[in-house]
Design an enzyme around this catalytic site. Sequence first.
Site, PDB file in Angstrom:
ATOM      1  N   ARG A 128     -13.336  -0.009   6.339  1.00  0.00           N
ATOM      2  CA  ARG A 128     -12.080  -0.767   6.313  1.00  0.00           C
ATOM      3  C   ARG A 128     -11.304  -0.499   5.030  1.00  0.00           C
ATOM      4  NH1 ARG A 128     -11.742  -3.772  10.700  1.00  0.00           N
ATOM      5  NH2 ARG A 128     -13.697  -4.211  11.752  1.00  0.00           N
ATOM      6  N   LEU A 139     -12.817  -0.033  16.849  1.00  0.00           N
ATOM      7  CA  LEU A 139     -13.735  -0.090  17.997  1.00  0.00           C
ATOM      8  C   LEU A 139     -13.426   1.024  18.993  1.00  0.00           C
ATOM      9  CD1 LEU A 139     -13.814  -3.926  18.725  1.00  0.00           C
ATOM     10  CD2 LEU A 139     -15.520  -2.568  17.505  1.00  0.00           C
ATOM     11  N   ARG A 140     -12.144   1.362  19.123  1.00  0.00           N
ATOM     12  CA  ARG A 140     -11.740   2.433  20.045  1.00  0.00           C
ATOM     13  C   ARG A 140     -12.339   3.773  19.611  1.00  0.00           C
ATOM     14  NH1 ARG A 140      -8.208   6.337  19.278  1.00  0.00           N
ATOM     15  NH2 ARG A 140      -7.572   5.376  17.322  1.00  0.00           N
ATOM     16  N   ARG A 141     -12.238   4.066  18.322  1.00  0.00           N
ATOM     17  CA  ARG A 141     -12.794   5.340  17.826  1.00  0.00           C
ATOM     18  C   ARG A 141     -14.317   5.338  17.920  1.00  0.00           C
ATOM     19  NH1 ARG A 141      -8.669   5.085  12.781  1.00  0.00           N
ATOM     20  NH2 ARG A 141      -6.904   6.159  13.761  1.00  0.00           N
ATOM     21  N   THR A 143     -15.797   4.493  10.757  1.00  0.00           N
ATOM     22  CA  THR A 143     -14.500   4.069  11.279  1.00  0.00           C
ATOM     23  C   THR A 143     -14.500   2.551  11.438  1.00  0.00           C
ATOM     24  OG1 THR A 143     -12.955   4.114  13.137  1.00  0.00           O
ATOM     25  CG2 THR A 143     -15.255   4.496  13.676  1.00  0.00           C
ATOM     26  N   LYS A 177       0.948   0.732  15.936  1.00  0.00           N
ATOM     27  CA  LYS A 177      -0.360   0.475  16.544  1.00  0.00           C
ATOM     28  C   LYS A 177      -1.022  -0.781  15.972  1.00  0.00           C
ATOM     29  CE  LYS A 177      -3.056   3.699  13.650  1.00  0.00           C
ATOM     30  NZ  LYS A 177      -3.882   2.782  12.868  1.00  0.00           N
ATOM     31  N   ASP A 178      -0.543  -1.253  14.799  1.00  0.00           N
ATOM     32  CA  ASP A 178      -1.110  -2.463  14.190  1.00  0.00           C
ATOM     33  C   ASP A 178      -0.408  -3.734  14.648  1.00  0.00           C
ATOM     34  OD1 ASP A 178      -2.718  -0.777  12.708  1.00  0.00           O
ATOM     35  OD2 ASP A 178      -1.390  -0.769  10.964  1.00  0.00           O
ATOM     36  N   SER A 234       0.863  -1.197   0.000  1.00  0.00           N
ATOM     37  CA  SER A 234       0.000   0.000   0.000  1.00  0.00           C
ATOM     38  C   SER A 234       0.895   1.242   0.000  1.00  0.00           C
ATOM     39  CB  SER A 234      -0.903   0.020   1.235  1.00  0.00           C
ATOM     40  OG  SER A 234      -0.152   0.361   2.387  1.00  0.00           O
ATOM     41  N   CYS A 275      -7.744  -9.773  23.410  1.00  0.00           N
ATOM     42  CA  CYS A 275      -9.056  -9.442  22.828  1.00  0.00           C
ATOM     43  C   CYS A 275      -9.008  -7.986  22.374  1.00  0.00           C
ATOM     44  CB  CYS A 275     -10.130  -9.682  23.881  1.00  0.00           C
ATOM     45  SG  CYS A 275     -11.453  -8.509  23.928  1.00  0.00           S
ATOM     46  N   ARG A 297     -10.114   4.073   2.138  1.00  0.00           N
ATOM     47  CA  ARG A 297     -11.068   4.659   3.086  1.00  0.00           C
ATOM     48  C   ARG A 297     -11.427   6.094   2.700  1.00  0.00           C
ATOM     49  NH1 ARG A 297      -8.433   4.385   8.467  1.00  0.00           N
ATOM     50  NH2 ARG A 297      -6.566   3.610   7.456  1.00  0.00           N
ATOM     51  N   ASN A 299      -7.125   0.195   3.186  1.00  0.00           N
ATOM     52  CA  ASN A 299      -5.998   1.086   3.450  1.00  0.00           C
ATOM     53  C   ASN A 299      -6.474   2.543   3.397  1.00  0.00           C
ATOM     54  OD1 ASN A 299      -5.852   2.076   0.732  1.00  0.00           O
ATOM     55  ND2 ASN A 299      -4.692   0.264   0.139  1.00  0.00           N
TER      56      ASN A 299
END
Length: 310
Positions: free
Chosen positions: A145, A126-128, A123, A81-82, A13, A236, A151, A147
């Site tokens: 979802r 889940l955090r956002r 988004t 972060k990934d 990407s 999780c 998006r 790249n």
Amino acid sequence: MTEKTIRIGTRDSELALWQAHTVQKKLRDLGYKTEIVAVKSQGDIILDKPLYELGITGIFTKTLDIAMINGQVDIAVHSMKDVPTALPVGIVQAAVLERANTLDILVHKGSLDFLESIGTIATGSLRRQAQWLHKYPNHAVVDLRGNVNTRMQKLKDNDWSGAVFAAAGLERINLKPETFINLDWMIPAPAQGAMVVVAMANDYFTVDAVSQLNDVETEICTYIERQFLRTLEGGCTAPIGALAKYNEQEDVIEFKGALLSLDGKQKLETTKVVDVSEWKKLGFHAAREILENGGEELMIELRKQLKPNK
């Protein structure tokens, strides 16, 4: 020993290639020979060896890790972060580069009227989602979802009010539009804005070369955030935000962390300021505080909700 060419593995990407080229330039500036190897991310790789002892998440990191274990590439460059908090056996974190912008941003269509009424935000995080619904309970959140380029295109093609992105990703490939606002109230993902380079533990030449790119301040802050994540999460993918910052004037680390329910109605938050000498256990202690104040129950609930459908 003849100096070898360090093969840099990356997804293909635009953002992944930007990250790989950044590392390549830094290694070349130090006098190392390098080449970039773009590895197609395959979701169907058969793991016939027990390489992954824990529930490792991203298939993207998995593909590159396997290429490294198989000897096709020497290092892999990731958005930190990934990267799962537990690396596969035999792979080590060789360097964390100096951190870029940690903020999440809202990219919108030019009008922000929906913030006062109803809106639909996109988004895949889940955090956002949880933090957005905590602040704007009347809004709808839809899944997004792909790249960064995909998006951005989906945002253009749909009638959503806006979408949430990591500022760093858009800035790195000059995709950040005029129509955005900084979400400084949103706690970022652990290690957001940081790039990590991983290598094989037994490849001493490469580990030594790459370690020269390490930024100690970023390494410490991301360590704290990922320790917080690991202590809470236990494998999780829950809505968890964490940010550690070094305050030079006072020689302290300032930390903010949160765990939320998927609908954003429950938010458990902690803020800590500790002397820089106490950084090693900061993420752990902050996570324990949350777990002891309702977090254990919330994590049990989240694990039930997030169980993959088999």
